[in-house]
Motif scaffolding. Structure first.
Motif, PDB file in Angstrom:
ATOM      1  N   ALA A  64      -8.514   0.321  -6.366  1.00 61.44           N
ATOM      2  CA  ALA A  64      -8.124  -0.514  -4.871  1.00 61.44           C
ATOM      3  C   ALA A  64      -9.673  -0.008  -3.984  1.00 61.44           C
ATOM      4  N   GLU A  65     -10.005   0.986  -3.840  1.00 56.20           N
ATOM      5  CA  GLU A  65     -10.873   1.351  -2.690  1.00 56.20           C
ATOM      6  C   GLU A  65     -12.254   0.555  -2.863  1.00 56.20           C
ATOM      7  N   VAL A 110       0.074  -3.754 -21.308  1.00 61.42           N
ATOM      8  CA  VAL A 110      -0.527  -2.415 -20.360  1.00 61.42           C
ATOM      9  C   VAL A 110      -0.054  -2.897 -19.131  1.00 61.42           C
ATOM     10  N   SER A 111       0.922  -1.671 -18.798  1.00 64.34           N
ATOM     11  CA  SER A 111       1.723  -1.631 -17.509  1.00 64.34           C
ATOM     12  C   SER A 111       0.864  -1.125 -16.307  1.00 64.34           C
ATOM     13  N   ILE A 112       1.521  -2.256 -15.355  1.00 61.65           N
ATOM     14  CA  ILE A 112       0.554  -2.631 -13.903  1.00 61.65           C
ATOM     15  C   ILE A 112       1.551  -1.354 -13.208  1.00 61.65           C
ATOM     16  N   VAL A 113       2.085  -0.217 -13.355  1.00 57.10           N
ATOM     17  CA  VAL A 113       2.502   0.623 -12.024  1.00 57.10           C
ATOM     18  C   VAL A 113       1.888   1.743 -12.246  1.00 57.10           C
ATOM     19  N   ILE A 147      -1.562  -0.909  -6.169  1.00 52.08           N
ATOM     20  CA  ILE A 147      -0.825  -2.179  -6.016  1.00 52.08           C
ATOM     21  C   ILE A 147      -0.103  -2.764  -4.411  1.00 52.08           C
ATOM     22  N   VAL A 148       0.598  -1.907  -3.529  1.00 48.58           N
ATOM     23  CA  VAL A 148       0.944  -2.460  -2.581  1.00 48.58           C
ATOM     24  C   VAL A 148       0.742  -2.597  -1.063  1.00 48.58           C
ATOM     25  N   LYS A 149      -1.052  -1.944  -1.629  1.00 44.93           N
ATOM     26  CA  LYS A 149      -1.901  -2.252  -0.596  1.00 44.93           C
ATOM     27  C   LYS A 149      -3.000  -3.666  -0.375  1.00 44.93           C
ATOM     28  N   LEU A 195       6.217  -7.122 -13.787  1.00 47.19           N
ATOM     29  CA  LEU A 195       5.118  -8.500 -12.949  1.00 47.19           C
ATOM     30  C   LEU A 195       5.616  -8.552 -11.472  1.00 47.19           C
ATOM     31  N   TRP A 196       6.702  -7.909 -11.235  1.00 44.43           N
ATOM     32  CA  TRP A 196       7.576  -8.581  -9.757  1.00 44.43           C
ATOM     33  C   TRP A 196       7.267  -8.016  -8.831  1.00 44.43           C
ATOM     34  N   PHE A 197       6.563  -6.973  -9.253  1.00 43.63           N
ATOM     35  CA  PHE A 197       6.027  -5.095  -8.278  1.00 43.63           C
ATOM     36  C   PHE A 197       5.339  -5.528  -7.210  1.00 43.63           C
TER      37      PHE A 197
END
Length: 283
Positions: A167-168, A187-190, A195-197, A225-227
């Motif tokens: 993310a950085e 693989v889980s993306i949560v 993700i939000v940024k 996927l919808w996150f």
């Protein structure tokens, strides 16, 4: 530059490992601390061997940090999953951080390049989890993109999960490829930080295209996927989400509803993720 974070990490790992080694594993303690104050030339000549030998010299047991230690680690990096680290991994990390303080910028880049190019799986996992704590982390973008392409699942996960580096420091395309690789390889993306940024229009379009491909092949779509889609909604994405609400199964409907409301409540997405992967593992 990352000097303050590097120094804080060195101080923290030094205290952490001294508490675990000095009394109960004196030989391991003496071996590790022999690298704490080397000259630049000796440090560079020994770092590869020391890094490789660490699991034979140090306990491989889990760190099992206290709540206070976990709190301290999160003050340094709010993505640091210290509970997943072992004693030898912490020792390897401290070796490299000590090394980074005595050698030149160019020497550190050279030595890290060698470690990345010759490392086996556990060594690479350690290197990727250490990236956020190194001086000048941006110097290692090439190796981060290599992890995204890696066929070694533990290596990919070490960059993707509980790691602030993507993310950085990754550019938009590389971050999107990280998300897609996780989706493609189950693989889980949560647990992917940021993700939000970092969600963006291109990622939403790519994920919706992937969902269409899955539907056309009459294959299910992971509700996670919808996150990121919900973080950057488009008209097409809204249409796809309404389709899920109308035709999907219960967990996907819940995920679609969260996405339509642009919910970024991480606890809700963690709950969806937990149920989904439990079902996958028992199905």
């Amino acid at each position: 530059m990352n000097a303050s974070k590097t120094t804080s990490t060195i101080d923290f790992l030094t205290s952490l490992l001294e508490a675990r080694l000095r009394a109960d594993h004196p030989e391991a303690f003496q071996w590790l601390w022999s690298f704490s104050n080397l000259s630049p030339e000796i440090s560079s000549s020994k770092i590869k061997t020391a890094f490789s030998l660490a699991p034979r010299k140090l306990p491989k047991q889990d760190l099992i940090p206290s709540n206070e230690e976990i709190g301290q680690s999160l003050e340094i990096d709010d993505c640091w999953n210290l509970a997943s680290w072992s004693v030898d991994q912490a020792g390897r990390s401290l070796l490299l951080l000590w090394h980074s303080q005595v050698v030149s910028h160019e020497a550190l880049q050279r030595d890290m390049k060698l470690l990345f190019e010759t490392g086996e799986v556990r060594e690479l996992v350690c290197l990727y989890q250490l990236l956020p704590f190194l001086p000048s982390p941006q110097d290692y973008l090439f190796f981060a993109t290599e992890a995204i392409r890696s066929n070694m699942r533990p290596v990919f996960i070490s960059l993707a999960h509980g790691n602030s580096y993507p993310a950085e420091y990754l550019d938009e395309n590389s971050f999107n490829q990280l998300i897609l690789k996780a989706i493609f390889t189950a693989v889980s993306i949560v647990p992917i930080a940021g993700i939000v940024k970092r969600s963006n229009l291109a990622l939403t379009n790519m994920l919706c295209d992937y969902a269409h491909e899955r539907w056309a092949a009459k294959r299910p779509v992971c509700p996670e996927l919808w996150f990121p889609v919900g973080c950057h909604l488009t008209t097409l994405a809204q249409q796809d989400l309404h389709k899920v609400v109308q035709e999907g199964e219960e967990l996907s409907i819940t995920a679609a509803q969260f996405a339509l409301s642009s919910s970024t409540d991480l606890l809700s997405w963690i709950s969806i993720s937990k149920v989904y992967w439990q079902n996958q593992n028992t199905g």
